[in-house]
Design an enzyme around this catalytic site. Structure first.
Site, PDB file in Angstrom:
ATOM      1  N   GLU A 177       0.873  -1.175   0.000  1.00 50.12           N
ATOM      2  CA  GLU A 177       0.000   0.000   0.000  1.00 50.12           C
ATOM      3  C   GLU A 177       0.910   1.225   0.000  1.00 50.12           C
ATOM      4  OE1 GLU A 177      -3.491   2.255   2.615  1.00 50.12           O
ATOM      5  OE2 GLU A 177      -2.722   0.306   3.266  1.00 50.12           O
ATOM      6  N   ASN A 235      -4.470   5.056  -2.126  1.00 51.89           N
ATOM      7  CA  ASN A 235      -5.711   5.521  -1.509  1.00 51.89           C
ATOM      8  C   ASN A 235      -6.326   6.626  -2.356  1.00 51.89           C
ATOM      9  OD1 ASN A 235      -5.925   4.120   1.224  1.00 51.89           O
ATOM     10  ND2 ASN A 235      -3.815   4.845   1.258  1.00 51.89           N
ATOM     11  N   ASP A 297     -12.361   0.008   1.014  1.00 54.59           N
ATOM     12  CA  ASP A 297     -11.500   0.037   2.198  1.00 54.59           C
ATOM     13  C   ASP A 297     -12.325   0.223   3.466  1.00 54.59           C
ATOM     14  OD1 ASP A 297      -9.209   0.024   3.676  1.00 54.59           O
ATOM     15  OD2 ASP A 297      -8.497   1.982   3.026  1.00 54.59           O
ATOM     16  N   GLU A 354      -6.711  -5.981   7.313  1.00 56.67           N
ATOM     17  CA  GLU A 354      -5.688  -5.034   7.757  1.00 56.67           C
ATOM     18  C   GLU A 354      -5.692  -4.926   9.285  1.00 56.67           C
ATOM     19  OE1 GLU A 354      -6.321  -1.020   6.481  1.00 56.67           O
ATOM     20  OE2 GLU A 354      -8.494  -1.121   6.700  1.00 56.67           O
TER      21      GLU A 354
END
Length: 399
Positions: A177, A235, A297, A354
């Protein structure tokens, strides 16, 4: 150096159990124990002698019930953390955890009767860990202003940092990420909390994203020449989807760096997807049509909707960190994780967990069928040079 002892209150109506618990705490070492038989007495003691770090209590208590005690003690700032003892149903404990959080307290965990000194020592360690995190969070860094942020963008002071995603079975890296850090010339490395609100307010999120993509795609191309495949996740804020130019800019960068679109994922927080306009949906569709992946997310943290999984072109679910945190303690969290994993498989969607912080969580998640994970148990975010060195060491070790 002498460590200041923890101050712990044992709140227990049964004198025998209270005495036994107090002795166990003293055996755990470097603990100052305060005892109370009921909530009213406990409030009086704490008011006159000062607050405590931890209160250890049962939910069943004579006189003032534990909920009233916690509310009043929290309002007066007489305690920091809580340990619940006794056997209680998972759904009750889950609601207690939520209430404790809303009161501004920390629930360290649960402990059954009888319990060992070793169990208490583990919870004491949890307190030290959570207290350190809370102390760090209290270090307030002023929000960056627009002038400084624009100057930092122009000067190239924002850098891409990388947190790996792992296969929970093989511990092989599945990708990274891409996160943003500000290398301020007069300060330490600054985190997004300092600059993201300003970037959003000044409509500069696209500038940051394109900068991150340039750095990360260049690294990906470099790794590809050495035989290392590196998938990237960026993101994306829901407000950025309104831009008709975004998908064209993404396509141009992928072409320039000869990056396979399938190696790039865009993560969008589900809470930002409550109202999807035509422009936003068009942007999502264009990203998917060019071959990029879309991840929803923090799934499960806000207003989750299964309909959203059907209506929007996501092909990955990223489950919120709260589920990994609770997986070792809460049956419902384990059921939710297992169900979402099966749902994702049935829908042809990858599922990423996560917030994994311990090997115990990792092993339990693996037993629930989870495949991809991310969190501090694997690695914190790294700079480009740190990631390259880390990948080189990993390849050397495997070889």
């Amino acid at each position: 150096m002498t460590t200041i002892p923890l101050r712990v209150m044992v709140l227990e109506s049964c004198a025998i159990h209270r005495s036994c618990t107090a002795n166990r705490l003293r055996e755990a070492g470097n603990v100052e124990v305060v005892e109370s038989a009921h909530g009213c007495q406990a409030l009086d003691v704490l008011t006159h002698t000062g607050g405590v770090d931890i209160v250890l209590c049962d939910l069943q208590m004579e006189g003032m019930d534990v909920l009233a005690f916690l509310k009043q003690a929290a309002q007066r700032r007489l305690l920091h953390s809580l340990i619940i003892q006794g056997s209680h149903s998972p759904e009750l404990l889950r609601s207690i955890r939520q209430l404790v959080s809303l009161l501004g307290l920390r629930l360290l965990g649960y402990i059954s009767k009888p319990f060992s000194t070793h169990q208490l020592q583990g919870l004491m360690h949890m307190y030290h860990h959570s207290h350190a995190l809370a102390r760090d969070a209290q270090i307030i860094v002023p929000l960056a202003n627009e002038t400084d942020v624009r100057a930092a963008l122009a000067a190239g002071q924002f850098h891409a940092y990388y947190q790996p995603k792992f296969n929970l079975k093989t511990f092989e890296i599945c990708g990274v990420e891409v996160l943003a850090r500000w290398q301020h010339p007069q300060q330490e490395l600054l985190t997004p909390a300092v600059f993201m609100p300003t970037l959003e307010r000044c409509e500069l999120l696209d500038d940051l994203l394109l900068m991150q993509m340039q750095q990360a795609l260049a690294l990906q191309h470099q790794m590809r020449t050495t035989g290392v495949t590196l998938s990237l996740a960026f993101n994306l804020h829901a407000s950025q989807l309104a831009s008709s130019a975004l998908s064209l800019q993404v396509k141009a960068l992928l072409t320039h760096y000869q990056a396979p679109p399938s190696s790039v994922t865009f993560e969008l927080t589900e809470s930002g997807m409550l109202d999807v306009c035509a422009n936003s949906l068009e942007c999502l569709l264009r990203l998917r049509m060019m071959g990029c992946n879309l991840s929803i997310d923090d799934f499960g943290a806000g207003f989750s909707s299964l309909q959203r999984l059907c209506d929007l072109p996501f092909n990955e679910i990223k489950l919120d960190a709260q589920f990994a945190y609770a997986v070792t303690q809460d049956l419902r969290s384990r059921v939710v994780i297992s169900t979402i994993q099966r749902l994702g498989t049935s829908l042809g969607m990858a599922v990423v967990i996560e917030g994994i912080e311990t090997l115990e969580q990792c092993q339990l998640l693996q037993s629930l069928g989870c495949v991809i994970g991310q969190g501090y148990v694997f690695s914190r975010a790294m700079s480009e040079s740190q990631l390259i060195r880390w990948l080189d060491e990993t390849v050397s070790t495997d070889g």
